[in-house]
Scaffold this motif. Structure first.
Motif, PDB file in Angstrom:
ATOM      1  N   GLY A 156       0.788  -1.232   0.000  1.00  0.00           N
ATOM      2  CA  GLY A 156       0.000   0.000   0.000  1.00  0.00           C
ATOM      3  C   GLY A 156       0.815   1.274   0.000  1.00  0.00           C
ATOM      4  O   GLY A 156       0.866   1.987   1.014  1.00  0.00           O
ATOM      5  N   GLY A 157       1.415   1.578  -1.123  1.00  0.00           N
ATOM      6  CA  GLY A 157       2.190   2.816  -1.207  1.00  0.00           C
ATOM      7  C   GLY A 157       1.352   4.056  -0.996  1.00  0.00           C
ATOM      8  O   GLY A 157       1.854   5.075  -0.508  1.00  0.00           O
ATOM      9  N   ALA A 158       0.055   3.983  -1.347  1.00  0.00           N
ATOM     10  CA  ALA A 158      -0.853   5.115  -1.135  1.00  0.00           C
ATOM     11  C   ALA A 158      -1.509   5.039   0.235  1.00  0.00           C
ATOM     12  O   ALA A 158      -1.450   6.004   1.018  1.00  0.00           O
ATOM     13  CB  ALA A 158      -1.912   5.146  -2.235  1.00  0.00           C
ATOM     14  N   THR A 177       8.452  -5.067  -0.578  1.00  0.00           N
ATOM     15  CA  THR A 177       8.344  -5.778  -1.854  1.00  0.00           C
ATOM     16  C   THR A 177       9.450  -6.810  -1.981  1.00  0.00           C
ATOM     17  O   THR A 177       9.208  -7.956  -2.401  1.00  0.00           O
ATOM     18  CB  THR A 177       8.401  -4.786  -3.030  1.00  0.00           C
ATOM     19  N   GLU A 178      10.662  -6.440  -1.610  1.00  0.00           N
ATOM     20  CA  GLU A 178      11.778  -7.381  -1.664  1.00  0.00           C
ATOM     21  C   GLU A 178      11.557  -8.557  -0.721  1.00  0.00           C
ATOM     22  O   GLU A 178      11.874  -9.707  -1.055  1.00  0.00           O
ATOM     23  CB  GLU A 178      13.087  -6.659  -1.335  1.00  0.00           C
ATOM     24  N   GLN A 179      11.008  -8.295   0.464  1.00  0.00           N
ATOM     25  CA  GLN A 179      10.711  -9.381   1.408  1.00  0.00           C
ATOM     26  C   GLN A 179       9.690 -10.351   0.826  1.00  0.00           C
ATOM     27  O   GLN A 179       9.851 -11.579   0.904  1.00  0.00           O
ATOM     28  CB  GLN A 179      10.183  -8.816   2.726  1.00  0.00           C
ATOM     29  N   MET A 180       8.648  -9.809   0.243  1.00  0.00           N
ATOM     30  CA  MET A 180       7.599 -10.650  -0.331  1.00  0.00           C
ATOM     31  C   MET A 180       8.115 -11.457  -1.522  1.00  0.00           C
ATOM     32  O   MET A 180       7.773 -12.629  -1.694  1.00  0.00           O
ATOM     33  CB  MET A 180       6.412  -9.786  -0.766  1.00  0.00           C
ATOM     34  N   GLN A 181       8.924 -10.829  -2.332  1.00  0.00           N
ATOM     35  CA  GLN A 181       9.479 -11.538  -3.492  1.00  0.00           C
ATOM     36  C   GLN A 181      10.362 -12.690  -3.050  1.00  0.00           C
ATOM     37  O   GLN A 181      10.394 -13.754  -3.686  1.00  0.00           O
ATOM     38  CB  GLN A 181      10.262 -10.560  -4.370  1.00  0.00           C
ATOM     39  N   LYS A 182      11.045 -12.504  -1.928  1.00  0.00           N
ATOM     40  CA  LYS A 182      11.868 -13.589  -1.387  1.00  0.00           C
ATOM     41  C   LYS A 182      10.992 -14.737  -0.900  1.00  0.00           C
ATOM     42  O   LYS A 182      11.304 -15.915  -1.106  1.00  0.00           O
ATOM     43  CB  LYS A 182      12.742 -13.065  -0.249  1.00  0.00           C
ATOM     44  N   LEU A 183       9.866 -14.405  -0.257  1.00  0.00           N
ATOM     45  CA  LEU A 183       8.967 -15.437   0.261  1.00  0.00           C
ATOM     46  C   LEU A 183       8.321 -16.239  -0.862  1.00  0.00           C
ATOM     47  O   LEU A 183       8.180 -17.458  -0.771  1.00  0.00           O
ATOM     48  CB  LEU A 183       7.868 -14.814   1.121  1.00  0.00           C
ATOM     49  N   PHE A 184       7.938 -15.548  -1.924  1.00  0.00           N
ATOM     50  CA  PHE A 184       7.192 -16.213  -2.981  1.00  0.00           C
ATOM     51  C   PHE A 184       8.054 -16.629  -4.162  1.00  0.00           C
ATOM     52  O   PHE A 184       7.581 -17.315  -5.073  1.00  0.00           O
ATOM     53  CB  PHE A 184       6.050 -15.313  -3.459  1.00  0.00           C
ATOM     54  N   ASP A 202      10.177 -16.863  -7.602  1.00  0.00           N
ATOM     55  CA  ASP A 202       9.943 -16.409  -8.976  1.00  0.00           C
ATOM     56  C   ASP A 202       8.668 -16.994  -9.568  1.00  0.00           C
ATOM     57  O   ASP A 202       8.549 -17.161 -10.780  1.00  0.00           O
ATOM     58  CB  ASP A 202      11.136 -16.787  -9.862  1.00  0.00           C
ATOM     59  N   SER A 203       7.708 -17.338  -8.721  1.00  0.00           N
ATOM     60  CA  SER A 203       6.490 -17.977  -9.199  1.00  0.00           C
ATOM     61  C   SER A 203       5.740 -17.087 -10.175  1.00  0.00           C
ATOM     62  O   SER A 203       5.485 -15.906  -9.918  1.00  0.00           O
ATOM     63  CB  SER A 203       5.564 -18.310  -8.024  1.00  0.00           C
ATOM     64  N   ALA A 204       5.368 -17.665 -11.316  1.00  0.00           N
ATOM     65  CA  ALA A 204       4.595 -16.929 -12.320  1.00  0.00           C
ATOM     66  C   ALA A 204       3.164 -16.722 -11.863  1.00  0.00           C
ATOM     67  O   ALA A 204       2.426 -15.910 -12.425  1.00  0.00           O
ATOM     68  CB  ALA A 204       4.624 -17.681 -13.649  1.00  0.00           C
ATOM     69  N   GLN A 205       2.762 -17.444 -10.821  1.00  0.00           N
ATOM     70  CA  GLN A 205       1.393 -17.360 -10.323  1.00  0.00           C
ATOM     71  C   GLN A 205       1.167 -16.146  -9.425  1.00  0.00           C
ATOM     72  O   GLN A 205       0.037 -15.782  -9.141  1.00  0.00           O
ATOM     73  CB  GLN A 205       1.038 -18.629  -9.534  1.00  0.00           C
ATOM     74  N   VAL A 206       2.247 -15.527  -8.932  1.00  0.00           N
ATOM     75  CA  VAL A 206       2.130 -14.441  -7.955  1.00  0.00           C
ATOM     76  C   VAL A 206       2.441 -13.098  -8.611  1.00  0.00           C
ATOM     77  O   VAL A 206       3.462 -12.954  -9.287  1.00  0.00           O
ATOM     78  CB  VAL A 206       3.071 -14.674  -6.756  1.00  0.00           C
ATOM     79  N   THR A 207       1.575 -12.120  -8.391  1.00  0.00           N
ATOM     80  CA  THR A 207       1.739 -10.786  -8.964  1.00  0.00           C
ATOM     81  C   THR A 207       1.853  -9.768  -7.832  1.00  0.00           C
ATOM     82  O   THR A 207       1.134  -9.853  -6.835  1.00  0.00           O
ATOM     83  CB  THR A 207       0.527 -10.427  -9.846  1.00  0.00           C
ATOM     84  N   PHE A 208       2.759  -8.809  -7.997  1.00  0.00           N
ATOM     85  CA  PHE A 208       2.949  -7.753  -6.997  1.00  0.00           C
ATOM     86  C   PHE A 208       2.395  -6.442  -7.551  1.00  0.00           C
ATOM     87  O   PHE A 208       2.688  -6.069  -8.693  1.00  0.00           O
ATOM     88  CB  PHE A 208       4.432  -7.599  -6.654  1.00  0.00           C
ATOM     89  N   VAL A 209       1.599  -5.749  -6.729  1.00  0.00           N
ATOM     90  CA  VAL A 209       1.019  -4.478  -7.151  1.00  0.00           C
ATOM     91  C   VAL A 209       1.176  -3.457  -6.033  1.00  0.00           C
ATOM     92  O   VAL A 209       1.350  -3.806  -4.866  1.00  0.00           O
ATOM     93  CB  VAL A 209      -0.478  -4.628  -7.523  1.00  0.00           C
ATOM     94  N   ASN A 210       1.098  -2.179  -6.422  1.00  0.00           N
ATOM     95  CA  ASN A 210       1.229  -1.062  -5.483  1.00  0.00           C
ATOM     96  C   ASN A 210       0.051  -0.130  -5.723  1.00  0.00           C
ATOM     97  O   ASN A 210      -0.127   0.387  -6.832  1.00  0.00           O
ATOM     98  CB  ASN A 210       2.550  -0.340  -5.733  1.00  0.00           C
ATOM     99  N   ASN A 211      -0.789   0.093  -4.707  1.00  0.00           N
ATOM    100  CA  ASN A 211      -1.994   0.893  -4.934  1.00  0.00           C
ATOM    101  C   ASN A 211      -1.709   2.374  -5.191  1.00  0.00           C
ATOM    102  O   ASN A 211      -2.603   3.123  -5.605  1.00  0.00           O
ATOM    103  CB  ASN A 211      -3.022   0.719  -3.818  1.00  0.00           C
ATOM    104  N   TYR A 212      -0.461   2.804  -5.001  1.00  0.00           N
ATOM    105  CA  TYR A 212      -0.104   4.168  -5.385  1.00  0.00           C
ATOM    106  C   TYR A 212      -0.274   4.369  -6.882  1.00  0.00           C
ATOM    107  O   TYR A 212      -0.551   5.474  -7.347  1.00  0.00           O
ATOM    108  CB  TYR A 212       1.342   4.461  -4.973  1.00  0.00           C
ATOM    109  N   ASP A 213      -0.122   3.275  -7.650  1.00  0.00           N
ATOM    110  CA  ASP A 213      -0.190   3.357  -9.108  1.00  0.00           C
ATOM    111  C   ASP A 213      -1.556   3.804  -9.598  1.00  0.00           C
ATOM    112  O   ASP A 213      -1.666   4.399 -10.675  1.00  0.00           O
ATOM    113  CB  ASP A 213       0.155   1.998  -9.738  1.00  0.00           C
ATOM    114  N   SER A 254     -11.456   0.156  -0.472  1.00  0.00           N
ATOM    115  CA  SER A 254     -12.547  -0.319  -1.314  1.00  0.00           C
ATOM    116  C   SER A 254     -12.225  -0.099  -2.795  1.00  0.00           C
ATOM    117  O   SER A 254     -12.515  -0.951  -3.647  1.00  0.00           O
ATOM    118  CB  SER A 254     -13.841   0.407  -0.955  1.00  0.00           C
ATOM    119  N   ILE A 255     -11.612   1.046  -3.087  1.00  0.00           N
ATOM    120  CA  ILE A 255     -11.213   1.326  -4.465  1.00  0.00           C
ATOM    121  C   ILE A 255     -10.164   0.316  -4.924  1.00  0.00           C
ATOM    122  O   ILE A 255     -10.146  -0.104  -6.093  1.00  0.00           O
ATOM    123  CB  ILE A 255     -10.686   2.772  -4.593  1.00  0.00           C
ATOM    124  N   ASP A 256      -9.287  -0.094  -4.006  1.00  0.00           N
ATOM    125  CA  ASP A 256      -8.306  -1.141  -4.348  1.00  0.00           C
ATOM    126  C   ASP A 256      -8.995  -2.395  -4.854  1.00  0.00           C
ATOM    127  O   ASP A 256      -8.636  -2.950  -5.902  1.00  0.00           O
ATOM    128  CB  ASP A 256      -7.461  -1.505  -3.118  1.00  0.00           C
TER     129      ASP A 256
END
Length: 417
Positions: A70-72, A102-109, A111-122, A171-173
């Protein structure tokens, strides 16, 4: 077992908005789901780990997890569970925290193609005030917002408009991810129920009441003694190895109460029902062996920090228990004693009695001589019984440390200046 049956067996479900509908949907197809974390700090702790373990289980079951940072919303502050306003962080701090999480989460998950990372600031940063009020605020009922637990709990002490609108942003997310990523399920902690249901309400008002979107929360984790899970004597147990070393992390899990360990095996590992049943039997019949705790520590440390860090934590544990610390490196000594109080000493070689007394490891020379003669003193893993030996701080651990042990368990760390 399907994914809902497995989560139910693991005790990992608290509330669902439509249990039958969600179960049917998950058995029909691969479903997109998301869970969010606000960057209020530069590391998650193990309390945050629970919902993301859930996301991993959904991934393994063939579904499509999305991790939202949640960057926003992190720049606003979730009022959930708080009695006062959050201190707003600068956007520079928020961006730094977003990068770290983000780096922590990427380490946990991985290189799985099934997992997507998003930032609500976008997407949230692109909404103007007028658009916010016209396109979203018009569909949100203030009375409904006031009835949400996260807001109602703050009405007596007061809540700012900024934090009041947090649930609209979340909710907008959900609406945005439903439209753009085909997300139909949001997962969160029990304190997120109000935010999750607000998101579902918004989607139904804008997209139609027949839209299939769901919410699921996890239970509040309490220890057998009724206290909150997730902290050690030194405070929070962090996922960042710089804040909580892999050795400390491993020790946290291996020291869990017999009454809690099976519950934690279900929550925090991917062991099968049969494997956990065997460990539960071990706890009942041979609790002194602590096989369940060791397996718990092994599984969670490997998941969070990787195999190399696990092996290092196990090595440090074994050497400290046996007293054979000579086989540890200076870095491993630093990790093992990271949170332990230490004494700074000079690099000059000193008689053992003077060394122990002058640096505060013994109360008197008489006591020091007695402990040395009785074989109670070990220096750098070597038992010392002679009163005339010289302790040279430069001879071990790269000249950085001297490790003193008195008796079987009492360790002292001396840091060479």
């Amino acid at each position: 077992m399907d994914i809902i049956e497995e989560l139910t067996w693991r005790g990992a479900i608290n509330q669902q908005t439509d249990a039958e509908g969600l179960k049917e949907l998950l058995n029909e197809k691969s479903v997109g789901l998301y869970c969010g974390a606000d960057p209020t700090g530069d590391s998650l702790h193990i309390g945050h780990l629970i919902p993301f373990m859930m996301m991993k289980r959904f991934e393994l079951a063939g579904h499509r997890p999305h991790i939202l940072i949640g960057g926003a919303t992190g720049s606003i502050g979730d009022p959930s569970g708080r009695k006062s306003e959050r201190q707003l962080q600068t956007m520079e701090v928020v961006k730094h925290n977003v990068k770290c999480l983000t780096e922590q989460m990427q380490k946990l998950f991985g290189d799985s193609a099934q997992v997507t990372f998003v930032n609500n600031y976008d997407w949230l940063s692109k909404i103007s005030l007028l658009d916010f009020l016209r396109d979203y605020g018009k569909f949100v009922n203030v009375n409904t917002m006031l009835a949400k637990d996260i807001v109602a709990s703050r009405l007596e002490t007061g809540i700012s408009y900024t934090e009041f609108t947090y649930q609209i942003l979340q909710s907008i997310d959900f609406l945005t991810l439903y439209r753009e990523k085909d997300i139909q399920l949001q997962i969160g902690g029990g304190d997120q129920w109000g935010n999750i249901t607000a998101g579902i309400d918004l989607i139904h008002r804008i997209e139609g009441s027949d839209v299939k979107v769901y919410g699921l929360t996890i239970p509040l984790m309490l220890k057998a003694d009724g206290t909150k899970f997730g902290k050690s004597a030194g405070g929070a147990v962090w996922l960042d190895p710089k804040k909580t070393s892999p050795y400390e992390f491993y020790q946290f899990w291996i020291n869990q109460d017999d009454r809690d360990v099976i519950k934690y095996l279900k929550y925090f590992t991917f062991l099968t029902k049969e494997e956990i049943a065997e460990l539960e039997e071990e706890v009942a019949k041979r609790p002194e062996k602590r096989l369940a705790q060791r397996r718990l520590a092994e599984e969670v440390t490997r998941f969070v920090h990787g195999e190399t860090a696990l092996l290092s934590a196990q090595k440090i544990t074994e050497k400290l228990f046996s007293g054979e610390i000579r086989d540890l490196s200076a870095d491993e000594i630093a990790e093992a004693f990271d949170k332990m109080p230490h004494t700074e000493i000079s690099s000059e070689a000193t008689n053992i009695v003077d060394f122990l007394v002058n640096n505060g490891f013994e109360s008197s020379k008489r006591q020091a001589r007695e402990d040395i003669k009785n074989g109670a003193i070990t220096i750098n893993g070597e038992r010392r019984r002679e009163l005339d030996i010289i302790i040279d701080p430069n001879e071990a651990f790269d000249g950085k440390f001297v490790v003193i042990r008195r008796g079987k368990k009492k360790y002292f760390l001396a840091v060479v200046k």
